[in-house]
Structures are given as C-alpha cells and as structure tokens.
Design an enzyme around this catalytic site. Structure first.
Site, short mmCIF file in Angstrom:
data_model
loop_
_atom_site.label_atom_id
_atom_site.label_comp_id
_atom_site.label_asym_id
_atom_site.label_seq_id
_atom_site.Cartn_x
_atom_site.Cartn_y
_atom_site.Cartn_z
N ASP A 74 -12.16 -13.60 11.44
CA ASP A 74 -12.52 -13.42 13.01
C ASP A 74 -11.52 -12.10 13.17
OD1 ASP A 74 -12.99 -13.86 15.67
OD2 ASP A 74 -11.19 -14.72 16.19
N SER A 98 -13.87 -12.63 21.62
CA SER A 98 -14.79 -13.51 20.95
C SER A 98 -15.25 -14.47 22.12
CB SER A 98 -14.23 -14.19 19.92
OG SER A 98 -15.11 -14.96 19.21
N GLN A 148 -21.07 -14.12 15.12
CA GLN A 148 -20.13 -14.08 16.29
C GLN A 148 -20.66 -13.45 17.61
OE1 GLN A 148 -16.15 -11.95 16.35
NE2 GLN A 148 -15.54 -13.95 16.43
#
Length: 157
Positions: A74, A98, A148
C-alpha cells in the site's frame, strides 16, 4: 537491483526531502526505479517499478511474510496514478487516498528479500484512478498481485 538504483547519479540529485524519505529508517525499504518522475516526467500508462523489502529480517513463518508484503503493497501504489500526470505522492497540491485494496498471493516468498513491485494505472479520470501491481522475486517469479482504486484530487486553495 535496488542497490544499483540507489547508486544512480539521478537518485543523488533528487530533492533532499524525497531522498530522505527513501533513505529513512522505516519498517519497509523502498527504491524507486523510474527516477525521472521526481523531475516532472510523465508516464502515460503509469507504469512504474519500486524495489521493496522489510528493513528487518523476519522469522520463517510464511504468514508473517504475507502480512508484511500486504502492508508494504500500500506504500506506493497510488503513485502510479500520479505518474500519469507528471506528479508524485510528494506533491503538496494533491490529496491522494486509497478507496479499496485487494491482494492475491500466488507463490511463497520472503518479504525481507528484495522484491520488484511493477505497477501501472490503466484508468484515471475525474479524480479517481485504478492501479494494479505485480510483485516479483528478482528471478522474475510472480509472487503476488494487487489492485487498488484511489481518489487523487487537487487541494482547493
């Protein structure tokens, strides 16, 4: 390899605050490959690469390596969207966030050894973007995949 990237003259010419970010003492080590992005170079498809690994050696438990890689995955993924516009996550004019994150593990690996995180952004429009990542061992073995969606908006003055 990650060590070769850190030795590139352009890495040493990066703005100091960016170089400090990559050299700082943190649980995940990151070494970006396409350094021109930090000098405003646009990458139309957002195709970027980052070498990643944990800073510390981990025990042999595969679950710990999966957790560490999930955490590391991430760190830079929205940067692929930013690369499409010649910007980076360091751009203070932007507010990246995100929205969702999915990950699939394909083969055994060690998160405390260098892995190449290949990323791209097939779509970015209206303040949202999709990013995908493939994580490889140095020998080219695919160990994990990531997707994502992110919000990437300009700050209002």
């Amino acid at each position: 390899t990650a060590e070769e990237v850190a030795k590139q003259p352009m890495f040493k010419e990066m703005p100091e605050f960016i170089r400090r970010y990559y050299e700082s003492d943190r649980p995940i080590e990151l070494r970006p490959v396409e350094l021109g992005r930090y000098f405003g170079q646009k990458i139309d498809d957002g195709r970027i690469h980052v070498w990643i690994k944990t800073a510390a050696t981990l025990p042999d438990d595969p679950a710990l390596h999966m957790c560490a890689l999930a955490y590391a995955s991430d760190f830079s993924l929205l940067d692929a969207i930013m690369a499409r516009y010649g910007r980076t996550l360091f751009d203070k004019r932007m507010m990246p966030a995100s929205l969702d994150h999915a990950m699939w593990f394909h083969r055994p690996f060690r998160a405390d050894e260098w892995l190449l995180y290949a990323q791209d952004s097939p779509s970015a429009r209206g303040g949202r973007g999709l990013t995908r990542g493939s994580i490889f061992k140095p020998d080219g073995t695919l160990v994990a995949s990531v997707a994502q969606e992110g919000s990437v908006r300009e700050r209002k003055s």
